[in-house]
Design a protein around this motif. Structure first.
Motif, PDB file in Angstrom:
ATOM      1  N   THR A 225      43.809  37.437  36.042  1.00  0.00           N
ATOM      2  CA  THR A 225      42.835  35.971  36.666  1.00  0.00           C
ATOM      3  C   THR A 225      42.717  34.948  36.371  1.00  0.00           C
ATOM      4  O   THR A 225      42.602  35.032  34.909  1.00  0.00           O
ATOM      5  N   SER A 226      43.168  33.470  37.090  1.00  0.00           N
ATOM      6  CA  SER A 226      43.027  32.054  36.434  1.00  0.00           C
ATOM      7  C   SER A 226      40.871  31.567  36.527  1.00  0.00           C
ATOM      8  O   SER A 226      40.334  32.543  36.686  1.00  0.00           O
ATOM      9  N   ARG A 227      40.934  30.990  35.407  1.00  0.00           N
ATOM     10  CA  ARG A 227      39.833  30.478  35.539  1.00  0.00           C
ATOM     11  C   ARG A 227      39.056  29.813  36.682  1.00  0.00           C
ATOM     12  O   ARG A 227      37.813  30.149  37.150  1.00  0.00           O
ATOM     13  N   ASP A 228      40.331  29.544  37.747  1.00  0.00           N
ATOM     14  CA  ASP A 228      39.669  28.966  38.740  1.00  0.00           C
ATOM     15  C   ASP A 228      39.471  29.978  39.831  1.00  0.00           C
ATOM     16  O   ASP A 228      38.292  30.378  40.446  1.00  0.00           O
ATOM     17  N   ALA A 229      39.823  31.506  39.808  1.00  0.00           N
ATOM     18  CA  ALA A 229      39.908  32.565  40.747  1.00  0.00           C
ATOM     19  C   ALA A 229      38.560  33.159  40.396  1.00  0.00           C
ATOM     20  O   ALA A 229      38.067  33.750  41.452  1.00  0.00           O
ATOM     21  N   HIS A 230      38.765  32.678  38.636  1.00  0.00           N
ATOM     22  CA  HIS A 230      36.940  33.711  38.973  1.00  0.00           C
ATOM     23  C   HIS A 230      36.027  33.252  39.420  1.00  0.00           C
ATOM     24  O   HIS A 230      34.850  33.394  39.301  1.00  0.00           O
ATOM     25  N   LEU A 231      35.958  31.622  39.603  1.00  0.00           N
ATOM     26  CA  LEU A 231      35.107  30.550  40.089  1.00  0.00           C
ATOM     27  C   LEU A 231      35.237  31.144  41.812  1.00  0.00           C
ATOM     28  O   LEU A 231      34.666  30.393  42.714  1.00  0.00           O
ATOM     29  N   GLY A 232      36.301  31.916  42.466  1.00  0.00           N
ATOM     30  CA  GLY A 232      36.763  31.943  43.860  1.00  0.00           C
ATOM     31  C   GLY A 232      37.347  30.562  44.464  1.00  0.00           C
ATOM     32  O   GLY A 232      37.531  30.248  45.730  1.00  0.00           O
ATOM     33  N   VAL A 233      38.274  30.110  43.526  1.00  0.00           N
ATOM     34  CA  VAL A 233      38.488  28.557  44.600  1.00  0.00           C
ATOM     35  C   VAL A 233      40.262  28.621  43.385  1.00  0.00           C
ATOM     36  O   VAL A 233      40.526  29.023  42.484  1.00  0.00           O
ATOM     37  N   PRO A 234      41.159  28.716  44.747  1.00  0.00           N
ATOM     38  CA  PRO A 234      42.437  28.673  44.622  1.00  0.00           C
ATOM     39  C   PRO A 234      43.062  27.558  43.875  1.00  0.00           C
ATOM     40  O   PRO A 234      42.830  26.554  45.051  1.00  0.00           O
ATOM     41  N   THR A 235      43.963  27.250  43.738  1.00  0.00           N
ATOM     42  CA  THR A 235      44.200  26.018  43.686  1.00  0.00           C
ATOM     43  C   THR A 235      45.889  26.421  42.490  1.00  0.00           C
ATOM     44  O   THR A 235      46.298  27.591  42.399  1.00  0.00           O
ATOM     45  N   ARG A 236      46.975  25.568  42.747  1.00  0.00           N
ATOM     46  CA  ARG A 236      48.049  25.322  42.686  1.00  0.00           C
ATOM     47  C   ARG A 236      48.069  25.606  40.963  1.00  0.00           C
ATOM     48  O   ARG A 236      48.866  26.726  40.321  1.00  0.00           O
ATOM     49  N   ARG A 237      47.294  25.172  40.135  1.00  0.00           N
ATOM     50  CA  ARG A 237      47.470  25.283  39.158  1.00  0.00           C
ATOM     51  C   ARG A 237      46.541  26.792  38.349  1.00  0.00           C
ATOM     52  O   ARG A 237      47.273  27.576  36.824  1.00  0.00           O
ATOM     53  N   SER A 238      46.489  27.219  39.271  1.00  0.00           N
ATOM     54  CA  SER A 238      45.951  28.533  38.903  1.00  0.00           C
ATOM     55  C   SER A 238      46.587  30.039  39.202  1.00  0.00           C
ATOM     56  O   SER A 238      47.286  30.697  38.183  1.00  0.00           O
ATOM     57  N   ASP A 239      47.457  29.540  39.673  1.00  0.00           N
ATOM     58  CA  ASP A 239      48.952  30.219  39.883  1.00  0.00           C
ATOM     59  C   ASP A 239      49.865  29.949  38.792  1.00  0.00           C
ATOM     60  O   ASP A 239      50.140  30.871  38.002  1.00  0.00           O
ATOM     61  N   LEU A 240      49.581  28.994  38.059  1.00  0.00           N
ATOM     62  CA  LEU A 240      50.676  28.228  36.808  1.00  0.00           C
ATOM     63  C   LEU A 240      49.821  28.921  35.842  1.00  0.00           C
ATOM     64  O   LEU A 240      50.667  29.973  34.364  1.00  0.00           O
ATOM     65  N   GLU A 241      48.593  29.302  35.330  1.00  0.00           N
ATOM     66  CA  GLU A 241      47.805  29.729  34.747  1.00  0.00           C
ATOM     67  C   GLU A 241      48.114  31.355  34.404  1.00  0.00           C
ATOM     68  O   GLU A 241      48.524  32.099  33.202  1.00  0.00           O
ATOM     69  N   LYS A 301      49.401  24.345  27.382  1.00  0.00           N
ATOM     70  CA  LYS A 301      48.993  22.749  27.100  1.00  0.00           C
ATOM     71  C   LYS A 301      48.804  21.832  28.882  1.00  0.00           C
ATOM     72  O   LYS A 301      47.839  21.711  28.632  1.00  0.00           O
ATOM     73  N   TYR A 302      50.293  21.969  29.295  1.00  0.00           N
ATOM     74  CA  TYR A 302      50.371  21.918  30.427  1.00  0.00           C
ATOM     75  C   TYR A 302      49.463  21.992  31.568  1.00  0.00           C
ATOM     76  O   TYR A 302      48.501  20.995  32.236  1.00  0.00           O
ATOM     77  N   VAL A 303      49.526  23.371  31.571  1.00  0.00           N
ATOM     78  CA  VAL A 303      48.317  23.814  32.511  1.00  0.00           C
ATOM     79  C   VAL A 303      47.079  23.765  32.358  1.00  0.00           C
ATOM     80  O   VAL A 303      46.470  23.475  33.450  1.00  0.00           O
ATOM     81  N   VAL A 304      46.343  23.742  30.888  1.00  0.00           N
ATOM     82  CA  VAL A 304      44.674  23.149  30.919  1.00  0.00           C
ATOM     83  C   VAL A 304      44.734  21.427  31.050  1.00  0.00           C
ATOM     84  O   VAL A 304      43.394  21.353  32.196  1.00  0.00           O
ATOM     85  N   LYS A 305      45.053  20.602  31.228  1.00  0.00           N
ATOM     86  CA  LYS A 305      45.903  19.285  31.798  1.00  0.00           C
ATOM     87  C   LYS A 305      45.750  18.821  33.484  1.00  0.00           C
ATOM     88  O   LYS A 305      44.621  18.010  33.714  1.00  0.00           O
ATOM     89  N   LEU A 306      45.959  20.294  33.568  1.00  0.00           N
ATOM     90  CA  LEU A 306      45.998  20.297  34.840  1.00  0.00           C
ATOM     91  C   LEU A 306      45.075  20.355  36.042  1.00  0.00           C
ATOM     92  O   LEU A 306      44.080  20.338  35.290  1.00  0.00           O
ATOM     93  N   THR A 307      44.600  19.208  36.805  1.00  0.00           N
ATOM     94  CA  THR A 307      43.169  19.138  37.669  1.00  0.00           C
ATOM     95  C   THR A 307      43.568  19.910  38.807  1.00  0.00           C
ATOM     96  O   THR A 307      44.529  20.396  39.384  1.00  0.00           O
TER      97      THR A 307
END
Ligand code: ATP
Length: 628
Positions: A225-241, A301-307
């Motif tokens: 589970t990505s950090r965004d998904a832990h917060l319940g926010v579906p994002t594209r960077r989440s899939d990458l993470e 490192k790229y994933v971390v930088k994504l907004t």
């Protein structure tokens, strides 16, 4: 008139410790008829997921089982979401078009062949038919002692990025990539392509503000589970993470939160991931003693930088993995090779970790037992169940139960606190919404017709949600989006503030609507976890009686429009003390104090009666009376 529950022949078998019912077994040879009247013959069962069962299948009259049928009880959300995702976003022509644009020989994007409903042992089930794929790569991961060959990892990364790009182009995220959800093609000729299956958690990604959503917090498979998904926010960077965590694990290293045995407590996993990603460079160095694989390092490192609402640069990501393959002199073509061989660099060719999947499961269960020790009876029960599941069961990776009340899992990091605060605010309904008390259990139990055009305004988020929406006419009461899963109860107090559920009085056997912002977690390591237990503990014995009318829409979400309805000139809002046996205060002695009018809206738009007006958002609803 109030509508009671639709009578059911037999209650769905509720899987132990799960919110969703497990399907009835379908006998081999059974013929299922889809909505387009196509007939499918059921073959042997080939897989069981957390929520449904998968059977080999073929068109009636044909011999080769080159399709699969995935079947779940009608009330289950994940298959409903998955079906709509495929119907809406994964049309074969679109897949082919994307392949053409990107000059891809193949794309690991599944599609739907048919869908329908069927009564199995008196229980209504939903099924989808899909092409049959081959083995899942989790099998190879386990066979190799919890690792995959490095070159194969890079090829899989490239293929999954292609699939992500396709899905993201449709406005959706997958949210649950893991080895068990990646299948090879079926048959000897298709072992060069991996397919990403299981779209039960697919949802629209956010394009606006980053708003944590307690209803979706921690959804996914806890390890990844990505950090965004832990917060319940579906994002594209989440899939990458999520992909990133998988890639790291496939390289043969243990993710820190796995190593630290935190999987039973989602918030601890979340915190560990925050720490990990805060200095991803150092974190990766600590994981890969023999050197961080460059492609993995660059990617993370790229994933971390994504907004949160940025479109990922898929080409850039693919380039890192393609270059890594070039350096290894491995062609990105031909069958995916899962045999571990000595490699020229040291990234993942150290001796395999001698830990079997069974051993890992046992450890996870032990963790749960430890975590749940000395807690509530419910927690102890969960721990016992987890213990029971510790026995090896290689394919049946069932959910263990690790219920964690949201309150008990407070994230104390600054980001966590802000997020929790935001989430709490976001979850609150408008104070205008009126008091209500009846429990309504909603069930997506009718057929949904698959005209995606008609459903343009439907948001197929991962789980069905119960939403108190703007009141329909009359009352003028409104609420911000309220929710719950269809089988969950959500309660509002007299100010419309979400509160913990209360026991229903026996006399008020009418339906009950409970709203609560507090999710409870279910799930376990390796299995998809869906945050939708919204009624952890009764916290008050107050209930409020009133008359109201519900207009319920069912798609991936359930939208509930609540309207207060005056009855015989009496005030619609009556309050009882909610104790068992409390007599109704409604003037009409023959009717219960609380009435729930649900409109299953028909296609008859000419009827002025609001109860039969067409609503494009109302395919189906079942209301069941809730009794204690
Ligand atoms: N199209 C397919 N062809 C062959 N096997 C499949 C197919 N779809 C699924 N399976 C098998 O069934 C298993 C479970 O499928 P899936 O993940 O879709 O179910 P689920 O109930 O959504 O599971 P989860 O608990 O991961 O959410 C897969 O791991 C795979 O082994």
């Amino acid at each position: 008139m109030p509508r009671a529950a639709k009578p059911k022949a037999a209650p769905a078998k509720k899987a132990k410790g799960k919110l969703y019912a497990m399907p009835e077994k379908i006998k081999e040879g059974t013929i299922l008829t889809d909505l387009a009247k196509g007939q499918w013959r059921i073959g042997p069962s080939i897989g069981i997921g957390g929520f449904g069962e998968i059977y080999a299948a073929c068109r009636n009259g044909e011999k080769n089982y080159d399709a699969v049928v995935k079947c779940e009880p009608h009330g289950n959300g994940p298959l409903f979401v998955e079906m709509h995702f495929y119907l809406r976003n994964a049309k074969l022509e679109e897949i082919k078009q994307f392949q053409k644009q990107r000059k891809l020989k193949s794309l690991g994007m599944p599609y739907i062949l048919a869908n329908g409903s069927s009564d199995i042992n008196g229980q209504k089930h939903r099924f989808i038919v899909m092409p049959r794929y081959g083995s899942d790569i989790y099998k190879f991961y386990v066979q190799n002692g919890n690792r995959l060959p490095e070159a194969t990892i890079y090829r899989l990364a490239l293929q999954m990025l292609d699939v992500y790009q396709f899905i993201h182009n449709s406005g959706y995220v997958h949210a649950d990539l893991k080895a068990a959800n990646i299948l090879l093609g079926h048959g000897k000729n298709d072992n060069g392509q991996a397919y990403l299956v299981d779209f039960g958690l697919a949802s629209h990604f956010v394009t606006g503000d980053f708003k944590p959503d307690p209803r979706k917090m921690h959804n996914g498979t806890i390890e990844y589970t990505s950090r965004d998904a832990h917060l319940g926010v579906p994002t594209r960077r989440s899939d990458l993470e999520i992909l990133g965590y998988n890639l790291i694990e496939w390289m043969g290293v243990e993710l820190p939160w796995v190593k630290q045995k935190l999987l039973a407590v989602p918030v601890k996993v979340q915190q560990a991931k925050e720490t990990f990603m805060n200095d991803v460079n150092a974190s990766l160095k600590a994981l890969f003693a023999k050197g961080v694989p460059a492609a993995i390092g660059d990617y993370m490192k790229y994933v971390v930088k994504l907004t949160h609402n940025e479109q990922p640069d898929y080409d850039k990501c693919r380039e890192w993995f393609a270059n890594a393959l070039k350096q290894m002199k491995v062609a990105n073509s031909g069958d995916l090779d899962f045999a571990l061989k000595p490699q020229s660099n040291n990234n993942n060719n150290s001796p395999p970790v001698k830990k079997t999947a069974a051993k890992r499961k046992k450890e996870a269960a032990d963790e749960e037992l430890e975590e749940n020790a000395d807690q509530t009876p419910r927690g102890r029960q969960a721990a016992n169940k987890a213990g029971a599941r510790a026995k090896p069961s290689p394919k049946l990776k069932k959910n263990a139960v690790a219920d964690e009340d949201f309150e008990e899992n407070v994230d104390n990091t600054p980001r966590g606190k802000v997020a929790a605060k935001k989430a709490e605010t976001a979850a609150k309904p408008s104070p205008k919404i009126k008091k209500e008390a009846s429990v309504v259990s909603l069930d997506s139990s009718d057929d949904v017709i698959l005209d995606t055009d008609e459903e343009e305004d439907v948001d197929y988020t991962p789980r069905r949600k119960l939403a108190a929406n703007k009141a329909v006419g009359g009352a003028g009461d409104s609420s911000s989006l309220q929710r719950g899963s269809p089988k969950k109860r959500v309660k509002l107090d007299t100010n419309g503030t979400p509160k913990a559920p209360t026991p229903a009085p026996a006399a008020a056997s009418s339906a009950k609507l409970n709203f609560s912002p507090m999710p409870s977690m279910r799930g376990r390591a390796g299995k998809t976890l869906i945050n939708d237990d919204l009624t952890p503990q009764p916290r008050s014995n107050k209930t409020y009686e009133f008359n109201f009318e519900l207009d319920v829409s069912m798609d991936a979400n359930v939208i509930v429009n609540v309207k207060r309805k005056k009855k015989g000139g009496q005030s619609s809002s009556k309050v009882s003390n909610g104790t068992s046996g409390t007599p109704s205060r409604t003037p009409n002695k023959d009717s219960p104090a609380t009435r729930v009018n649900l409109r299953k809206v028909t296609s008859d738009i000419s009827t002025p009666n609001s109860a039969s007006r067409k609503s494009p958002r109302t395919p189906a609803v079942t209301v069941r009376k809730f009794r204690h």
